[in-house]
Design a protein around this motif. Structure first.
Motif, short mmCIF file in Angstrom:
data_model
loop_
_atom_site.label_atom_id
_atom_site.label_comp_id
_atom_site.label_asym_id
_atom_site.label_seq_id
_atom_site.Cartn_x
_atom_site.Cartn_y
_atom_site.Cartn_z
N PRO A 178 0.80 -1.13 -0.06
CA PRO A 178 -0.19 -0.20 -0.04
C PRO A 178 0.83 1.29 -0.14
N LYS A 179 0.36 2.14 -0.52
CA LYS A 179 0.79 3.51 -0.41
C LYS A 179 -0.15 4.90 -0.81
N ARG A 180 0.24 6.00 0.05
CA ARG A 180 -0.75 7.00 -0.21
C ARG A 180 -0.24 7.72 -1.57
N VAL A 181 -1.23 8.32 -2.34
CA VAL A 181 -0.67 8.93 -3.47
C VAL A 181 -1.08 10.46 -3.58
N LEU A 182 -2.12 10.84 -2.95
CA LEU A 182 -2.55 12.06 -2.90
C LEU A 182 -3.22 12.44 -1.69
N GLU A 183 -3.06 13.74 -1.22
CA GLU A 183 -3.71 14.21 -0.05
C GLU A 183 -4.85 15.22 -0.70
N VAL A 184 -6.01 15.06 -0.26
CA VAL A 184 -7.31 15.89 -0.79
C VAL A 184 -7.84 16.54 0.31
N PRO A 185 -7.96 17.96 0.21
CA PRO A 185 -8.83 18.65 1.10
C PRO A 185 -10.30 18.62 1.07
N THR A 187 -12.48 20.72 0.76
CA THR A 187 -12.91 21.62 -0.26
C THR A 187 -13.05 21.11 -1.48
N ALA A 188 -12.67 19.89 -1.72
CA ALA A 188 -12.78 19.18 -3.23
C ALA A 188 -14.00 18.61 -3.43
N PHE A 189 -14.93 18.88 -2.44
CA PHE A 189 -16.13 17.94 -2.71
C PHE A 189 -17.29 18.92 -2.34
N ILE A 190 -18.50 18.33 -3.18
CA ILE A 190 -19.83 19.02 -2.68
C ILE A 190 -20.53 17.73 -2.14
N PRO A 191 -21.32 17.65 -1.13
CA PRO A 191 -21.08 18.73 0.21
C PRO A 191 -19.71 18.36 0.54
N GLU A 192 -19.11 19.48 1.34
CA GLU A 192 -17.97 19.29 2.01
C GLU A 192 -17.95 18.33 3.11
N PRO A 193 -17.16 17.18 3.02
CA PRO A 193 -16.99 16.24 4.13
C PRO A 193 -16.37 17.17 5.28
N LYS A 194 -16.58 16.56 6.89
CA LYS A 194 -16.14 17.14 7.87
C LYS A 194 -14.44 16.83 7.92
N VAL A 195 -14.21 15.88 7.24
CA VAL A 195 -12.63 15.39 7.06
C VAL A 195 -12.08 15.55 5.96
N ASN A 196 -10.61 15.54 5.90
CA ASN A 196 -10.14 15.52 4.80
C ASN A 196 -9.80 13.89 4.15
N SER A 197 -9.27 13.93 3.12
CA SER A 197 -9.29 12.59 2.34
C SER A 197 -7.71 12.39 1.81
N SER A 198 -7.56 11.01 1.65
CA SER A 198 -6.43 10.83 0.85
C SER A 198 -6.76 9.51 -0.15
N VAL A 199 -6.05 9.80 -1.16
CA VAL A 199 -6.16 8.64 -2.44
C VAL A 199 -5.07 7.61 -1.99
N ILE A 200 -5.52 6.20 -1.86
CA ILE A 200 -4.14 5.29 -1.57
C ILE A 200 -4.39 4.34 -2.84
N GLN A 201 -3.02 3.76 -2.85
CA GLN A 201 -3.12 2.83 -3.95
C GLN A 201 -2.52 1.36 -3.48
N LEU A 202 -3.23 0.52 -3.80
CA LEU A 202 -2.77 -0.84 -3.21
C LEU A 202 -2.45 -1.57 -4.55
N GLN A 203 -1.10 -1.94 -4.65
CA GLN A 203 -0.53 -2.87 -5.49
C GLN A 203 -0.79 -4.33 -5.24
#
Ligand code: SAM
Length: 279
Positions: A178-185, A187-203
């Motif tokens: 596993p690795k993290r590939v992106l951090e996403v605030p 504000t990148a969503f409608i509606p805004e979730p309360k938490v931040n997000s990450s994109v992870i990739q599992l090889q």
């Protein structure tokens, strides 16, 4: 048109408001959309299975790059939108169902493309069951690239034995790299979730990282240990009455040179594997 404008336009046109119960947070950030599809490294040789396409923001980019895109979406309202938007693509397939009930093996078997990749901005209320289904069914897939809650990502990509882990950390590391590939605030969503997000990739690994004869036993042992995470491993396992007496468990740990006061989150995957063979 920017993803934000397109999302607003579609939501207005179809009178859509996000359904919180279905974990609907729609992506509205162009950079994040491109970031996800770029990192997923999609080509015409790939079948992409997208879980929860929603309004079709990622789908649109995936359709341009993949040999085939099979989308699984639970919300009927999205089905009408997705059909209107993408029915002219001959590499588009849509399944209106709960992903947990879909036979993914069958979808992959039907495809004559070389690779299968999973891409999704997952509904956060069922992140763990979805990821576990993808791993435990031993699907013939190369990668899983998913947006999840940042805090969950932290736990999933931590190396087992190094601290803030859960039972799922061991499963992830057993089946994949596993690795993290992106951090996403948020504000990148409608509606805004309360938490931040990450994109992870599992090889996905061709062979699991450790060899055990009884996989089910290994995972039961890990789950049992983590049910009482605050206790020492010995006490947690002894209290479960499944893995012998306290003395027997202590003897097994001593034979494996493992500290008797160790807590479950400090054990490496290999140590759990060894323990599962002797308990
Ligand atoms: N992919 C879209 C995007 O990025 O804007 C939407 C992502 S939204 C976080 C999650 C999507 O998963 C929603 O469209 C929701 O309806 C769908 N969903 C929720 N539960 C589901 C389930 N059990 N099976 C399939 N789709 C589900």
């Amino acid at each position: 048109m920017s993803v934000l404008k397109e999302t607003r336009f579609i939501m207005d046109k179809y009178h859509i408001s996000a359904n919180k119960n279905l974990g609907q947070n729609f992506l509205i950030d162009d950079e994040t959309v491109l970031g996800i599809v770029n990192v997923a490294n999609i080509s015409k040789d790939d079948l992409v299975i997208e879980i929860g396409p929603g309004l079709g923001t990622l789908t649109k980019e995936l359709l341009e790059r993949a040999g085939q895109v099979t989308c699984i979406e639970l919300d009927k309202r999205m089905i009408e939108i997705l059909q209107d938007r993408f029915s002219m693509y001959n590499n588009f397939e849509l399944i209106n169902n709960d992903v947990l009930k879909v036979d993914l093996k069958e979808i992959i078997k039907k495809s004559n493309l070389a690779n299968t990749k999973i891409v999704a901005n997952l509904p956060y209320y069922i992140t763990t069951p979805i990821i576990m289904k993808l791993l435990e069914e031993r699907l013939e897939i190369q990668t899983i690239t998913v947006m999840i809650q940042k805090e969950v990502a932290d736990r999933l990509i931590t190396k087992p034995g190094t601290g803030d882990t859960g039972a799922i950390t061991y499963a992830i590391n057993y089946y994949s790299e596993p690795k993290r590939v992106l951090e996403v605030p948020n504000t990148a969503f409608i509606p805004e979730p309360k938490v931040n997000s990450s994109v992870i990739q599992l090889q996905i690994l061709k062979e699991p990282k450790v060899k055990v004869e009884d996989e089910a036993k290994l995972f039961d042992l890990i789950k049992t240990a983590f049910m009482q995470k605050r206790k020492t491993l010995v006490n947690g396992l002894a209290n479960s009455n499944k893995y012998g007496t306290k003395e027997q468990i202590e003897q097994a740990l001593t034979n494996l040179n493992i500290d008797l006061k160790i807590r479950p989150e400090k054990l490496a995957l290999e140590q759990f594997a060894e323990l599962s063979k002797v308990l």
